[in-house]
Design a protein around this motif. Structure first.
Motif, PDB file in Angstrom:
ATOM      1  N   ALA A 135       7.514 -19.741  16.855  1.00 15.24           N
ATOM      2  CA  ALA A 135       7.033 -18.459  16.325  1.00 15.24           C
ATOM      3  C   ALA A 135       6.922 -17.452  17.461  1.00 15.24           C
ATOM      4  N   ILE A 136       7.243 -16.209  17.171  1.00 15.08           N
ATOM      5  CA  ILE A 136       7.178 -15.122  18.148  1.00 15.08           C
ATOM      6  C   ILE A 136       6.053 -14.170  17.747  1.00 15.08           C
ATOM      7  N   PRO A 137       5.158 -13.827  18.673  1.00 11.36           N
ATOM      8  CA  PRO A 137       4.017 -12.969  18.308  1.00 11.36           C
ATOM      9  C   PRO A 137       4.364 -11.485  18.165  1.00 11.36           C
ATOM     10  N   PHE A 138       5.244 -11.181  17.232  1.00  9.71           N
ATOM     11  CA  PHE A 138       5.392  -9.798  16.779  1.00  9.71           C
ATOM     12  C   PHE A 138       4.230  -9.551  15.825  1.00  9.71           C
ATOM     13  N   VAL A 139       3.068  -9.267  16.408  1.00 10.72           N
ATOM     14  CA  VAL A 139       1.809  -9.372  15.662  1.00 10.72           C
ATOM     15  C   VAL A 139       1.669  -8.343  14.548  1.00 10.72           C
ATOM     16  N   TRP A 140       2.427  -7.235  14.618  1.00 16.49           N
ATOM     17  CA  TRP A 140       2.285  -6.264  13.526  1.00 16.49           C
ATOM     18  C   TRP A 140       2.742  -6.843  12.188  1.00 16.49           C
ATOM     19  N   ARG A 141       3.680  -7.792  12.204  1.00 18.90           N
ATOM     20  CA  ARG A 141       4.086  -8.445  10.951  1.00 18.90           C
ATOM     21  C   ARG A 141       2.913  -9.210  10.318  1.00 18.90           C
ATOM     22  N   TYR A 142       1.959  -9.604  11.146  1.00 20.32           N
ATOM     23  CA  TYR A 142       0.824 -10.408  10.675  1.00 20.32           C
ATOM     24  C   TYR A 142      -0.398  -9.538  10.371  1.00 20.32           C
ATOM     25  N   SER A 143      -0.247  -8.230  10.502  1.00 20.79           N
ATOM     26  CA  SER A 143      -1.391  -7.324  10.361  1.00 20.79           C
ATOM     27  C   SER A 143      -1.561  -6.826   8.935  1.00 20.79           C
ATOM     28  N   ASP A 144      -2.807  -6.597   8.561  1.00 21.03           N
ATOM     29  CA  ASP A 144      -3.082  -5.960   7.277  1.00 21.03           C
ATOM     30  C   ASP A 144      -2.475  -4.566   7.233  1.00 21.03           C
ATOM     31  N   LYS A 159       0.343  15.258  -4.875  1.00 22.99           N
ATOM     32  CA  LYS A 159      -0.949  14.584  -4.779  1.00 22.99           C
ATOM     33  C   LYS A 159      -1.783  15.197  -3.662  1.00 22.99           C
ATOM     34  N   GLU A 160      -3.086  15.033  -3.764  1.00 24.59           N
ATOM     35  CA  GLU A 160      -3.971  15.457  -2.698  1.00 24.59           C
ATOM     36  C   GLU A 160      -3.833  14.499  -1.507  1.00 24.59           C
ATOM     37  N   PRO A 161      -3.879  15.006  -0.286  1.00 24.26           N
ATOM     38  CA  PRO A 161      -3.845  14.108   0.878  1.00 24.26           C
ATOM     39  C   PRO A 161      -5.014  13.130   0.842  1.00 24.26           C
ATOM     40  N   VAL A 162      -4.751  11.909   1.282  1.00 23.28           N
ATOM     41  CA  VAL A 162      -5.806  10.896   1.345  1.00 23.28           C
ATOM     42  C   VAL A 162      -5.829  10.298   2.743  1.00 23.28           C
ATOM     43  N   ARG A 163      -7.013   9.846   3.155  1.00 25.07           N
ATOM     44  CA  ARG A 163      -7.197   9.191   4.449  1.00 25.07           C
ATOM     45  C   ARG A 163      -7.700   7.772   4.209  1.00 25.07           C
ATOM     46  N   ILE A 164      -7.029   6.812   4.828  1.00 26.41           N
ATOM     47  CA  ILE A 164      -7.311   5.396   4.603  1.00 26.41           C
ATOM     48  C   ILE A 164      -7.573   4.736   5.949  1.00 26.41           C
ATOM     49  N   SER A 165      -8.592   3.934   6.027  1.00 26.34           N
ATOM     50  CA  SER A 165      -8.912   3.224   7.256  1.00 26.34           C
ATOM     51  C   SER A 165      -7.916   2.081   7.483  1.00 26.34           C
ATOM     52  N   LEU A 166      -7.182   2.122   8.611  1.00 24.67           N
ATOM     53  CA  LEU A 166      -6.231   1.077   8.992  1.00 24.67           C
ATOM     54  C   LEU A 166      -6.318   0.881  10.499  1.00 24.67           C
ATOM     55  N   SER A 167      -6.331  -0.353  10.938  1.00 22.99           N
ATOM     56  CA  SER A 167      -6.474  -0.623  12.363  1.00 22.99           C
ATOM     57  C   SER A 167      -5.190  -0.305  13.124  1.00 22.99           C
ATOM     58  N   THR A 168      -5.328   0.426  14.223  1.00 25.07           N
ATOM     59  CA  THR A 168      -4.201   0.689  15.115  1.00 25.07           C
ATOM     60  C   THR A 168      -4.334  -0.082  16.425  1.00 25.07           C
ATOM     61  N   ASP A 169      -5.282  -1.002  16.491  1.00 26.84           N
ATOM     62  CA  ASP A 169      -5.479  -1.829  17.681  1.00 26.84           C
ATOM     63  C   ASP A 169      -4.750  -3.154  17.483  1.00 26.84           C
ATOM     64  N   SER A 170      -3.639  -3.329  18.175  1.00 25.81           N
ATOM     65  CA  SER A 170      -2.842  -4.550  18.001  1.00 25.81           C
ATOM     66  C   SER A 170      -3.571  -5.793  18.502  1.00 25.81           C
ATOM     67  N   ASP A 171      -4.523  -5.639  19.418  1.00 24.25           N
ATOM     68  CA  ASP A 171      -5.216  -6.806  19.984  1.00 24.25           C
ATOM     69  C   ASP A 171      -5.896  -7.654  18.920  1.00 24.25           C
ATOM     70  N   VAL A 172      -6.395  -7.013  17.881  1.00 23.10           N
ATOM     71  CA  VAL A 172      -7.171  -7.746  16.879  1.00 23.10           C
ATOM     72  C   VAL A 172      -6.288  -8.648  16.019  1.00 23.10           C
ATOM     73  N   TYR A 173      -4.971  -8.504  16.113  1.00 25.16           N
ATOM     74  CA  TYR A 173      -4.086  -9.296  15.260  1.00 25.16           C
ATOM     75  C   TYR A 173      -3.568 -10.563  15.938  1.00 25.16           C
ATOM     76  N   TYR A 174      -3.866 -10.748  17.217  1.00 28.34           N
ATOM     77  CA  TYR A 174      -3.432 -11.980  17.876  1.00 28.34           C
ATOM     78  C   TYR A 174      -4.152 -13.214  17.330  1.00 28.34           C
ATOM     79  N   PRO A 175      -5.470 -13.163  17.066  1.00 24.05           N
ATOM     80  CA  PRO A 175      -6.101 -14.322  16.407  1.00 24.05           C
ATOM     81  C   PRO A 175      -5.489 -14.621  15.050  1.00 24.05           C
ATOM     82  N   LYS A 176      -5.162 -13.569  14.289  1.00 23.91           N
ATOM     83  CA  LYS A 176      -4.528 -13.770  12.985  1.00 23.91           C
ATOM     84  C   LYS A 176      -3.163 -14.433  13.149  1.00 23.91           C
TER      85      LYS A 176
END
Length: 324
Positions: free
Chosen positions: A119-128, A269-286
Motif C-alpha cells: 500500500a502507498i500512503p496517498f493519504v488523501w484517498r483515505y480522507s473524508d 443556489k446560495e453559496p454554502v460553507r462546509i467544514s472539511l479538513s485540509t490538514d493531511s497529517d490527520v489522515y495518516y492514522p486512518k
C-alpha cells in the motif's frame, strides 16, 4: 488473523512521517523498529516498548514481522521494496517508491508476480475530505483543478532527513515530496488513468540541488486541466506550518477549499460553507488502520503500486519538462 494480533515493524524511523502513523495502530502491536541512526532507533523503541535495530535486514531475520511499514531515502526504496517482496513481507512504503518510473515499474512487476501486498500512503484517498468531494459535494464533471501546497523551508529536513536535500538521494525536491499527492488526487477525482504534461517550471534558489518551488500544467485523461504548485517556501510558526489551497471548477459550480473550509458556489443556489479538513497529517492514522484492515481481509489497497507507477510516470515527465 486479527489486526490486534499482527506483529508490526517499522523500518527507517528517522523519517519525519513515522510518528503520524502510530495513532492508527493497535496498542502494543509494534514489536521492532529499525534505523541506521542507533540513537533514533533506540529512542523510538523506548517510546513503543519494543526492540531496536540498526540493520533492517537483521530486524526481519530475527523478528519476522507480520507487516512492515517501510521508510528509506528515495535512492534506497526500490531495493528495499524488492527484498521485502522477495521475502514475502506485506508492507507499505512512502512515495515515490524509487528514483524513476523504471525503478517503480520493476517493483510493481515483482509484486504482481509474487501477489504481494503493498500500500502507498496517498493519504488523501483515505480522507473524508476527498471521499465527500468525490461522492457528494462536487456537482457535474470536473473541468479544471488548481492545487497549491506550500510547506516550510528545506532546512527543516536537516535534523531528521538531510538526504531529502540532495538530488542524488531524494531524486527531486518539493514536487517529488509534496506534488505527487495532488497528482494522484487529481487522477482519482477525475477517474483518469493518465495525464499529459503541458509545461513545468522549477525554482532552485537555495544551497541545495533540489527544486524548492515548482509549477506544472497538466491535462488529465478526462479532459480536465490541472495547475499544480508545490514548494518549500512557507515561513513556519507554532500555529501554522503550511499553505494548502484547492480550487475545483465543474460544469455546475466553483469550489474553493482552504483553512478547513469548503466554499461551494453552484449555479442557481446560495453559496454554502462546509467544514472539511485540509490538514493531511490527520489522515495518516486512518491510512494505517485501513491498510491493516485491507491486508487481513484480503482486499487490494486503495492506493497500490499501480497508482504509484502512474504518478511516477507523470512526475518523470514533469521533471523533464522543467529541465527543458
Amino acid at each position: 488473523m486479527k489486526i490486534n494480533e499482527l506483529k508490526i515493524a517499522f523500518l527507517g524511523v528517522s523519517h519525519w512521517h513515522v510518528p503520524l502513523y502510530f495513532p492508527g495502530l493497535p496498542l502494543g502491536s509494534v514489536v521492532a523498529v529499525g534505523d541506521p541512526n542507533a540513537a533514533v532507533a533506540a529512542r523510538s523503541a523506548q517510546q513503543l516498548g519494543c526492540r531496536s535495530f540498526t540493520d533492517w535486514r537483521v530486524l526481519l531475520d530475527e523478528i519476522c514481522p507480520d507487516f512492515v511499514f517501510a521508510f528509506a531515502p528515495h535512492s534506497e526504496m526500490a531495493s528495499m521494496a524488492l527484498e521485502l517482496i522477495e521475502r514475502s513481507f506485506p508492507f507499505t512504503m512512502e512515495k515515490p517508491m524509487g528514483m524513476s518510473s523504471q525503478e517503480v515499474a520493476a517493483v510493481a512487476e515483482a509484486a504482481e508476480k509474487a501477489h504481494a501486498f503493498c500500500a502507498i500512503p496517498f493519504v488523501w484517498r483515505y480522507s473524508d475530505t476527498v471521499v465527500r468531494l468525490k461522492e457528494s459535494l462536487l456537482s457535474g464533471k470536473i473541468l479544471h483543478m488548481s492545487y497549491r501546497f506550500i510547506a516550510g523551508p528545506p532546512s527543516r529536513y536537516l535534523e531528521s532527513s538531510p538526504w531529502m536535500l540532495s538530488s542524488q538521494t531524494a531524486g527531486g525536491g518539493c514536487m517529488t515530496n509534496l506534488g505527487v499527492h495532488f497528482i494522484d488526487m487529481a487522477l482519482h477525482l477525475t477517474d483518469s488513468a493518465s495525464a499529459q504534461v503541458l509545461s513545468s517550471a522549477y525554482q532552485y534558489n537555495s544551497e541545495y540541488d533540489i527544486e524548492i518551488y515548482g509549477t506544472s500544467l497538466l491535462k488529465m485523461e478526462s479532459g480536465a486541466s490541472l495547475v499544480l504548485e508545490s514548494g518549500y517556501a512557507y515561513p513556519m510558526d507554532e500555529e501554522s506550518k503550511r499553505e494548502n489551497r484547492w480550487c475545483i471548477v465543474t460544469e455546475n459550480g466553483y469550489y474553493t477549499l482552504a483553512e478547513n473550509c469548503l466554499e461551494a458556489r453552484e449555479y442557481g443556489k446560495e453559496p454554502v460553507r462546509i467544514s472539511l479538513s485540509t490538514d493531511s497529517d490527520v489522515y495518516y492514522p486512518k491510512f494505517a488502520e485501513t491498510t491493516l484492515e485491507d491486508y487481513v481481509n484480503g482486499r487490494t489497497p486503495r492506493a497500490s503500486l499501480r497508482e504509484m507507477l502512474t504518478v511516477r510516470h507523470i512526475l518523470d515527465r514533469m521533471n523533464e519538462a522543467a529541465q527543458n
